[in-house]
Design a protein around this motif. Structure first.
Motif, PDB file in Angstrom:
ATOM      1  N   ILE A  55      -9.932  -1.203 -11.572  1.00  0.00           N
ATOM      2  CA  ILE A  55      -8.903  -1.125 -10.528  1.00  0.00           C
ATOM      3  C   ILE A  55      -9.025   0.168  -9.746  1.00  0.00           C
ATOM      4  O   ILE A  55      -9.528   1.178 -10.255  1.00  0.00           O
ATOM      5  N   ILE A  56      -8.573   0.110  -8.518  1.00  0.00           N
ATOM      6  CA  ILE A  56      -8.434   1.291  -7.693  1.00  0.00           C
ATOM      7  C   ILE A  56      -6.937   1.485  -7.515  1.00  0.00           C
ATOM      8  O   ILE A  56      -6.219   0.542  -7.182  1.00  0.00           O
TER       9      ILE A  56
ATOM     10  N   TYR B 267       0.805  -1.213   0.000  1.00  0.00           N
ATOM     11  CA  TYR B 267       0.000   0.000   0.000  1.00  0.00           C
ATOM     12  C   TYR B 267       0.843   1.270   0.000  1.00  0.00           C
ATOM     13  O   TYR B 267       0.306   2.347   0.053  1.00  0.00           O
TER      14      TYR B 267
ATOM     15  N   VAL C 210      -4.373  -0.837  -5.765  1.00  0.00           N
ATOM     16  CA  VAL C 210      -4.785  -1.006  -4.370  1.00  0.00           C
ATOM     17  C   VAL C 210      -5.868  -2.071  -4.272  1.00  0.00           C
ATOM     18  O   VAL C 210      -5.901  -2.842  -3.326  1.00  0.00           O
ATOM     19  N   ALA C 211      -6.760  -2.127  -5.262  1.00  0.00           N
ATOM     20  CA  ALA C 211      -7.833  -3.116  -5.258  1.00  0.00           C
ATOM     21  C   ALA C 211      -8.248  -3.422  -6.689  1.00  0.00           C
ATOM     22  O   ALA C 211      -8.060  -2.602  -7.586  1.00  0.00           O
ATOM     23  N   VAL C 212      -8.805  -4.609  -6.884  1.00  0.00           N
ATOM     24  CA  VAL C 212      -9.281  -5.050  -8.193  1.00  0.00           C
ATOM     25  C   VAL C 212     -10.728  -5.503  -8.036  1.00  0.00           C
ATOM     26  O   VAL C 212     -11.039  -6.337  -7.194  1.00  0.00           O
ATOM     27  N   LYS C 213     -11.612  -4.940  -8.867  1.00  0.00           N
ATOM     28  CA  LYS C 213     -13.027  -5.330  -8.841  1.00  0.00           C
ATOM     29  C   LYS C 213     -13.196  -6.634  -9.613  1.00  0.00           C
ATOM     30  O   LYS C 213     -12.633  -6.793 -10.691  1.00  0.00           O
ATOM     31  N   SER C 214     -13.963  -7.553  -9.052  1.00  0.00           N
ATOM     32  CA  SER C 214     -14.162  -8.844  -9.707  1.00  0.00           C
ATOM     33  C   SER C 214     -15.011  -8.683 -10.969  1.00  0.00           C
ATOM     34  O   SER C 214     -15.855  -7.800 -11.059  1.00  0.00           O
TER      35      SER C 214
ATOM     36  N   VAL D 162      -3.286  -7.806  -9.235  1.00  0.00           N
ATOM     37  CA  VAL D 162      -3.503  -7.997  -7.795  1.00  0.00           C
ATOM     38  C   VAL D 162      -3.040  -6.750  -7.052  1.00  0.00           C
ATOM     39  O   VAL D 162      -2.178  -5.999  -7.544  1.00  0.00           O
ATOM     40  N   PRO D 163      -3.591  -6.516  -5.863  1.00  0.00           N
ATOM     41  CA  PRO D 163      -3.115  -5.380  -5.064  1.00  0.00           C
ATOM     42  C   PRO D 163      -1.603  -5.471  -4.852  1.00  0.00           C
ATOM     43  O   PRO D 163      -1.068  -6.538  -4.562  1.00  0.00           O
TER      44      PRO D 163
END
Length: 144
Positions: free
Chosen positions: A140-141, A58, A68-72, A82-83
């Protein structure tokens, strides 16, 4: 943080209890102090072991944009991002932040080609088609 908070609450409770005991039994002060020091040492060793696993995905990066994050169910998930991954290039354009990534995505609204650096330092190429109705929605974030 939850583990740290619990540990500090335990230390405060023990300190209060031991202070009361030491007030009534002054000879126990040294033993109680040693117990407090031992619990702190155990906490430090456990925390060092956790930190040694290197789970610092992070943190900010100086090159690229960190995931930071991945939406399915999105193109990013299909590309197996991946984060912790750092996107270095998008559609052959060098990326240094999230804004540049989204600008590069607009160059080809149907397809996305990414050069990604993993947490292990390995480079991988990820490719996917984008949604026709929302080419900016890669899933993605980002951080950075």
């Amino acid at each position: 943080l939850r583990y740290y908070r619990r540990h500090k609450a335990l230390q405060c409770g023990m300190g209060l209890l031991f202070s009361i005991i030491a007030a009534f039994v002054p000879k126990s002060s040294l033993a109680l102090l040693l117990v407090m020091l031992l619990t702190e040492l155990i906490f430090i060793v456990k925390q060092s072991a956790f930190d040694g696993k290197g789970q610092f995905w992070y943190v900010e990066t100086s090159d690229g944009a960190r995931v930071v994050a991945v939406k399915s169910g999105t193109p990013a998930a299909k590309m197996k991002l991946v984060p912790g991954d750092v996107i270095l290039e998008c559609n052959k354009v060098k990326i240094s932040n999230a804004d540049e990534l989204y600008q590069a995505l607009q160059k080809n609204s149907a397809y996305c080609h990414l050069l990604v650096k993993t947490m292990d330092g390995e480079l991988k190429i990820c490719e996917s088609a984008l949604y026709a109705d929302a080419p900016h929605e890669i899933g993605i974030i980002l951080f950075g």
